[in-house]
Write an enzyme that holds these catalytic residues in place. Sequence first.
Site, PDB file in Angstrom:
ATOM      1  N   TYR A   1       0.917  -1.339   0.204  1.00 40.84           N
ATOM      2  CA  TYR A   1       0.149  -0.124   0.211  1.00 40.84           C
ATOM      3  C   TYR A   1       1.129   1.106  -0.160  1.00 40.84           C
ATOM      4  CZ  TYR A   1      -4.067  -3.108   1.194  1.00 40.84           C
ATOM      5  OH  TYR A   1      -5.134  -3.953   0.727  1.00 40.84           O
TER       6      TYR A   1
ATOM      7  N   SER B   1      -5.123 -14.177   2.977  1.00 38.37           N
ATOM      8  CA  SER B   1      -6.122 -13.546   1.998  1.00 38.37           C
ATOM      9  C   SER B   1      -6.330 -13.791   0.607  1.00 38.37           C
ATOM     10  CB  SER B   1      -5.850 -12.007   1.917  1.00 38.37           C
ATOM     11  OG  SER B   1      -6.366 -10.630   0.976  1.00 38.37           O
TER      12      SER B   1
ATOM     13  N   TRP C   1     -13.017  -7.091   2.147  1.00 35.54           N
ATOM     14  CA  TRP C   1     -12.300  -5.807   1.107  1.00 35.54           C
ATOM     15  C   TRP C   1     -13.386  -5.951   0.402  1.00 35.54           C
ATOM     16  CZ3 TRP C   1     -10.713  -6.069  -3.606  1.00 35.54           C
ATOM     17  CH2 TRP C   1     -10.396  -7.207  -4.665  1.00 35.54           C
TER      18      TRP C   1
ATOM     19  N   PHE D   1     -12.613  -2.827  -8.825  1.00 40.39           N
ATOM     20  CA  PHE D   1     -12.157  -1.541  -8.343  1.00 40.39           C
ATOM     21  C   PHE D   1     -12.915  -0.491  -9.627  1.00 40.39           C
ATOM     22  CE2 PHE D   1      -7.994  -3.527  -6.587  1.00 40.39           C
ATOM     23  CZ  PHE D   1      -8.496  -3.052  -5.351  1.00 40.39           C
TER      24      PHE D   1
END
Length: 308
Positions: free
Chosen positions: A52, A149, A216, A224
């Site tokens: 990130y 994840s 998420w 996105f």
Amino acid sequence: MKYTNIAHTDLHVSNMIMGNMRLKQLSAAEAEALIKTAQEEGINFFDHADIYGKGECEELFAKAVQMNPAVREKMVIQSKCGIRPDLGIYDFSKEYIIEAANGILKRLNTDYLDLLLLHRPDPLMEPEEVAEAFNELQSSGKVRYFGISNHNPQQIELLQKHIQQKLVVNQMQFSIVHTPMIDSGVAVNMKIDQAVNRDSSVLEYSRINEMTLQAWSPFQSGFFDGPFIGDLEKYPELNEVLDRIADKYNVTNTAVAVAWITRHPANIQVVLGTTNTGRMRDACKGSDLKLTKQEWYELYKAAGNKLP
């Protein structure tokens, strides 16, 4: 704010998680205000990843909270590793996991992580190497617990066969308009696209194995592709239902979108990646808002899903 215990740990955490993927977009003062807002709403769980902002989000977070032992003990902090944009690969090698964890700790200015997650499955993973990395990180006190994840059940089982630590968390994309974890179960044996099992029944697997799921992109459509809230072109019916239910409970449509996730009996945590303090407060209102079963199904169908 609703709190839950992550099974197989001593972590008592908010079911809202502040995600820090976009923190780099803010100044130090703005980041401090956002984190303070999250804490005022009852959030004690903060999610990071080494990629990130190329690590700058972790550095900014530590700077914004003025990280020190007194601050650190009030937080549950997790980060993720395994994606290497510099090489265009995923990497679960022992050397890289340890290197990544050390870098995370340095940037966050802390001696330990509560949770370290492997970010996306590495097809070339050698689970014995992962086991060695986890043992070294845990025995040194640098990482308390581990998770993954974007992993399916068989990938988890392969890892779990070789590591001695229980994998306690799996972070997956999930929202009203991104529901593969539910769709195939609803449409079992139907000859429609919705019946395609895209994740090997990870939701049921997680419940059976007491693995905490974290959602998420709870407000995103697709990968996105932008938020579905307020998108009247693509999701007119869904937004009408969101607004109507929001009016009923005197909350915003953002809170209802969160409540749709938290209504599920799997006690799914919601990762809030917003950089807007007002939206953060709005979202947190969905933490313990319990929709009726009829409202939950109405929203599911309004997003374009079918009930056979």
